[in-house]
Enzyme design. Structure first.
Site, PDB file in Angstrom:
ATOM      1  N   HIS A  62       1.012  -1.207  -0.064  1.00  0.00           N
ATOM      2  CA  HIS A  62      -0.128  -0.012  -0.032  1.00  0.00           C
ATOM      3  C   HIS A  62       0.883   1.174   0.074  1.00  0.00           C
ATOM      4  O   HIS A  62       1.703   1.444   0.860  1.00  0.00           O
ATOM      5  CB  HIS A  62      -0.886  -0.259   1.301  1.00  0.00           C
TER       6      HIS A  62
ATOM      7  N   ASP B  16      -7.971   1.208   2.086  1.00  0.00           N
ATOM      8  CA  ASP B  16      -7.745   2.056   3.194  1.00  0.00           C
ATOM      9  C   ASP B  16      -8.295   3.576   3.185  1.00  0.00           C
ATOM     10  O   ASP B  16      -7.801   4.448   3.459  1.00  0.00           O
ATOM     11  CB  ASP B  16      -6.135   2.367   3.023  1.00  0.00           C
TER      12      ASP B  16
ATOM     13  N   HIS C   4      -6.878   9.250  -0.910  1.00  0.00           N
ATOM     14  CA  HIS C   4      -7.672   9.262   0.375  1.00  0.00           C
ATOM     15  C   HIS C   4      -6.817   9.651   1.607  1.00  0.00           C
ATOM     16  O   HIS C   4      -7.101   9.338   2.771  1.00  0.00           O
ATOM     17  CB  HIS C   4      -8.062   7.807   0.689  1.00  0.00           C
TER      18      HIS C   4
ATOM     19  N   ASP D 153       0.839   5.208  -0.256  1.00  0.00           N
ATOM     20  CA  ASP D 153      -0.058   6.329  -0.055  1.00  0.00           C
ATOM     21  C   ASP D 153       0.546   7.340  -1.109  1.00  0.00           C
ATOM     22  O   ASP D 153       1.424   7.927  -0.920  1.00  0.00           O
ATOM     23  CB  ASP D 153      -0.378   6.934   1.403  1.00  0.00           C
TER      24      ASP D 153
HETATM   25 ZN   LIG Z   1      -3.545   4.610   2.526  1.00  0.00          ZN
END
Ligand SMILES: [Zn+2]
Length: 1038
Positions: free
Chosen positions: A257, A369, A574, A259
């Protein structure tokens, strides 16, 4: 020989045998590395910029030492590493060991080859697995070291604002001999020890594992590698004892993951992707079974542009089915705040990218997420070729435990998608026994399904899977007592879940996250930029599409629009749109928005047909008139303001006929000033300082502090306001438990303080005619000020509050409240392409956990025959408790951005009392009108009748989007997207004055579906069920 085995001493004996803290002088762990050798030389240079390899290596490098510190934060150090492997190490596995608290990337022969990140357990790069005489013993590597950690550079805690002066230390840089056989034994023993500890004393398998491990310690002489094979055989014997047929299967997939921006800026994410993915590719070269699920088209695009060599290797592994693009969206966006059209574009841009680059679209939506999931998503997924969904964030719920891990999720239109939450409640597993056991134990759908996902790899800041994770899971592939662990793919998992789906339950409506509810409000400027740019791109597309139909010379700005959309979609990531990012990210995001607005305002030369472009198309350059453009699909009669000859504004009335976009010649020249008297209203001050305004539709009375004492529909004698005090500002203490920018806790409601300090009393600023307005100022909190202009326009069904706040608070939450005389157990909130109800009471934990919710352009509280709606132009946080509608205005968190929301804010909301239902009263249309103002521009032509491009016969249908089709290779194909907004089954006619040759329905990816639509006299006949989104492809003859 049989021996007495005391459970605790046996356990701790094995623990100490593999400990990296105790007894390393004589235990197995102490033998992991053999001989060491320093580097031949180490030199470096430092730069504040993130530069390409080619630029870096030609710089002047100065000497560097192990133990030295580098910084400050966000700088980059490039190290030149010259090394020479001792020839005595022939036949040995040799590693280049590099330990620092910064994020490193190894470059070899001008290509990135591996990430080196201590927090991601990657501190060595394998130079050779068995040193041969023939291979070069001396070589030069480069290490690109970012002066930030995997999670940025928070000062004191992870989510604290970054420390600008953080330095990273190079604690180790050397060559070592790596003892692979010792490593394999360590992994064996670790798994056995975990089985012994975690399976528990009631489980005989626990003792079998423990006694095997104990026996291995007996057999293994750490100084004599010839004892290792026999030791390993003991482990192999127990690992190969198989499970029964009923055992659960864990589908392990590599994942990382990343970001797209969070505690680090976008620019750093590009390097995070490269560091993480090059490591994955390198792992795949040695582990052909490894699969890796990878989302976010934007990140692929970054790597494609910045690391073409790496990208080519990734493409190879995509073709082999190991590196698996998933998700179908441009980024993993916020699941609540983007508009319906933005969500469509997330998929459209994403799926097109995956199709172009890898020859196929994704078949699962992947959003592990984000902070809640809109009830419109199932329909949008279906429209984009997706019927499967993976997430896990609802495991973060603070109040209620979500009752399923595998279920059908049904959206507001009835569309269903097969949804899976990995039952281990994480997307960053490490392949440990504890995690696979949790995956089985925690699964809430036991007996319904017997398969689940297990995403392994360091995440959030990147990192990804490691060799050790793979090696752990190899041992657990089919061992009695543990679930089966197989390396799998999303497709394999969902296929088997689909086969098992007959017993699954269905969850209807939104997936609301009972946490992070402050993210509907934090970083108000980002939210405002999002709403404004959504409006701008809507208008650019409408006006440019119609310009193509009007003017053969006009070129639809397809590539610029794609670029602008991609920036907007990126900012919907997000941690950006929710406002949970650091200040550097906020600055980038606001700059992207300004760029979009600038491109649009700059006019025809930049992006397509701006209002000014339409205004200057007149054939009569000498004539001065005014052009009014309406980009919505219904008639609007509104007060408009025009720049007057002496620089003064004059007000006029636009009385557009049916007009999505009036023809260029439909200028508003002679404005009907005369009949204005009929709709006049009178800002009328009384002795007590209160002022009454009326416009023939509504009548409002305000006190000196701007409170609404009374609000009535003029032909309906009913008072809307309860207790004579609406438009009441209230300030709350806002100190969450940890996640500052994210969370507003239930207890903040106990700290309510009404704003009561007046700075300037209510005064009339515009005294009637077409517009009346009053103004007042308040002091808010310690030192913030709020100035508001309350505006009532002729004929307008709502009262508008144009608000300006100079916000200087810390950990406070500002809301505005409207107590109303309406009784209902549920309120209605606009979401993407529709609306939903949420309770106004706190009966159950599921009800009160929604004390702070989100809405788009409006919310409404109605009883039969009457209601009050609250509209807004850039806010998302809201709540309705009992009879009080609240709009959340501003927060002031300090982490991860200590400057969050400090400064000047401008926003508008409006209150609209109405007879009948909100559908009948046109609340939806009025909220659109507030958000999509008419464009009023000077025009060089004579006045003429209005021209309409599109209209729809039913008020239940909103025509949302008009754009040029991207997938069809015909430049004159237009996509028109409409949705049913009332929650009704309805047939409507779409009328257009464009020269339509052929019409057909298409999906959200603009692929034709079904038969063509027949063109009838009334237009195109379209059938809708509640909240159905329909896209129509129109092939034009021009
Ligand atoms: Zn995230």
């Amino acid at each position: 020989m049989a021996a007495i085995k005391h459970r605790r001493t046996a356990l701790e004996r094995v623990e100490k045998f593999i400990s990296d803290t105790y007894f390393t002088d004589c235990n197995l762990r102490g033998r992991l590395f053999g001989d060491r050798c320093p580097l031949a030389s180490l030199s470096y240079f430092q730069t504040p910029r993130r530069i390409p390899y080619e630029e870096a290596v030609v710089q002047e490098f100065g000497p560097a030492q192990v133990g030295q510190s580098f910084g400050p934060t966000w700088e980059t150090c490039w190290f030149k590493v010259e090394l020479s492997i001792p020839s005595a190490w022939a036949g040995r596995e040799v590693h280049f060991v590099w330990e620092s608290d910064g994020e490193g990337m190894v470059w070899r022969d001008a290509q990135p080859v591996q990430g080196l990140t201590k927090e991601g357990e990657k501190t060595s790069y394998i130079l050779t697995r068995s040193l041969k005489e023939s291979e070069p013993h001396s070589l030069t590597l480069y290490v690109e070291l970012a002066c930030n950690g995997l999670f940025g550079a928070g000062k004191g805690s992870m989510i604290a604002p970054p420390d600008p002066d953080r330095r990273v230390t190079l604690s180790k840089a050397e060559l070592v001999v790596f003892n692979r056989d010792v490593y394999e034994l360590l992994v064996d023993l670790e798994i056995l020890l975990d089985m012994a500890q975690l399976l528990g004393e009631e489980n005989q398998r626990s003792f079998q594992a423990l006694y095997t491990a104990n026996q291995m310690v007996n057999v293994c002489d750490v100084m004599d590698p010839s004892t290792f094979p026999a030791t390993r055989d003991l482990a192999a014997a127990i690992f190969s004892q198989r499970n029964g047929e009923s055992q659960h299967t864990v589908h392990a997939m590599g994942h990382c993951h990343i970001d797209s921006a969070w505690l680090w800026p976008y620019e750093e994410t590009i390097r995070k992707c490269a560091r993480s993915w090059v490591t994955v590719v390198q792992l795949m070269e040695h582990n052909p079974e490894l699969t890796f699920a990878c989302s976010q088209a934007q990140q692929f695009e970054w790597v494609r542009r910045s690391y073409p060599g790496l990208y080519a290797r990734i493409q190879d592994f995509v073709a082999k089915g190991q590196f698996i693009p998933v998700g179908g969206t441009w980024v993993e966006m916020d699941g609540n705040l983007p508009s319906g059209e933005s969500m469509v574009r997330q998929f459209l841009q994403g799926q097109r990218f995956f199709q172009e680059q890898f020859g196929r679209i994704c078949s699962e939506f992947w959003l592990p997420d984000t902070f809640g999931y809109s009830a419109q998503l199932p329909q949008l997924m279906h429209g984009c070729g997706i019927q499967r969904f993976l997430t896990q964030k609802l495991s973060w719920n603070l109040v209620n435990s979500f009752p399923h891990h595998t279920f059908f999720w049904e959206g507001i239109d009835g569309s269903q998608v097969l949804t899976h939450f990995p039952p281990g409640d994480s997307y960053g597993m490490h392949g440990r026994v504890e995690e696979v056991l949790k995956t089985v134990k925690n699964n809430k759908d036991k007996g319904r399904v017997n398969h689940s996902a297990f995403l392994f790899g360091f995440g959030d800041g990147g990192g990804g899977p490691t060799q050790k994770m793979l090696d752990r899971m190899k041992r657990m592939s089919d061992t009695d007592g543990l679930p089966r662990v197989q390396i799998s793919t999303p497709d394999q998992l969902f296929s088997v879940l689909e086969k098992e789906s007959s017993q699954l339950c269905t969850w209807v409506g939104e997936l609301f996250l009972e946490l992070h509810n402050g993210t509907y409000t934090t970083q108000a400027q980002i939210k405002k930029g999002n709403r404004e740019c959504e409006q701008i791109l809507h208008d650019v597309e409408v006006l440019s599409t119609l310009a193509v139909a009007q003017d053969k010379e006009f070129q639809y700005p397809a590539s610029q629009l794609q670029q602008l959309w991609r920036l907007l979609l990126l900012n919907q990531f997000h941690d950006v749109l929710p406002g949970s990012c650091i200040q550097l990210v906020v600055e980038d995001a606001l700059q992207y928005y300004t760029g979009e607005q600038g491109a649009w305002l700059a006019g025809p030369s930049r992006v397509g047909a701006s209002p000014a472009w339409w205004g200057c198309r007149g054939s009569n350059p000498g004539t001065q008139s005014t052009l009014v453009l309406n980009t919505l699909s219904w008639e609007r009669t509104e007060v408009i303001s025009r720049p007057g000859p002496n620089g003064k504004e004059t007000l006029g009335m636009s009385d557009l006929g049916v007009a999505l976009v009036p023809h260029i010649k439909s200028a508003m020249e002679a404005l009907p000033q005369v009949w204005v008297c009929d709709t006049c209203f009178w800002p009328f001050p009384k002795e007590d300082g209160s002022i009454t305004m009326e416009n023939g539709v509504i009548s409002v009375c305000m006190d000196t502090m701007g409170h609404l004492i009374s609000l009535r529909l003029m032909d309906f004698e009913r008072e809307s306001i309860a207790n004579g005090c609406a438009n009441q500002f209230a300030l709350f203490d806002d100190v969450p438990l940890y996640w500052d920018a994210w969370d507003v806790m239930d207890y903040h409601l106990e700290t309510r303080k009404p704003v009561t300090t007046m700075l300037k009393p209510l005064e009339v600023t515009l005294a009637g005619g077409l517009r009346g307005s009053v103004r007042f100022s308040l002091k808010v909190g310690k030192s913030s000020t709020l100035t508001q202009e309350i505006i009532l326009d002729a004929m307008c069904p709502y009262l508008r509050f144009q608000t300006q706040v100079e916000w200087k608070e810390a950990h406070k939450f500002l809301k505005v409240e409207f107590p109303v005389n309406v009784r209902s157990t549920s309120a209605t909130y606009e979401i993407q392409f529709g609306h939903l109800q949420r309770p106004t009471h706190w009966n159950t934990s599921w009800d009160w956990a929604r004390f702070e919710v989100w809405a788009h352009k409006w919310l409404d509280l109605s009883e039969h025959g009457f209601g009050v709606a609250l509209l807004n132009n850039c806010k998302y946080g809201a709540s309705v408790h009992r009879n009080i509608l609240s709009l959340s205005l501003l927060r002031a968190p300090k982490s991860p951005d200590s400057t969050a929301d400090i400064g000047l804010h401008q926003f508008t909301y409006a209150v609209m009392p109405h007879q009948g239902s909100f559908q009948e009263a046109g609340v939806i249309q009025q909220a659109y009108s507030l958000n999509f103002p008419l464009h009023v521009v000077p025009a060089s032509c004579a006045p003429c009748p209005a021209w309409s491009a599109f209209s729809v016969s039913s008020p239940a249908i909103v025509l949302e989007t008009v754009k040029q089709a991207g997938a069809v290779p015909v430049s004159s194909a237009v996509v028109v997207r409409l949705y049913e907004a009332h929650g009704s089954t309805v047939t409507a006619w779409l009328q257009t004055s464009l020269p339509v040759k052929k019409a057909m329905l298409c999906d959200l990816l603009e692929r034709p579906v079904g038969w063509g639509l027949s063109l009838e006299k009334q237009g195109l006949r379209l059938s809708f069920t509640p909240f159905r989104v329909l896209s129509v492809l129109l092939v034009l003859s021009c």
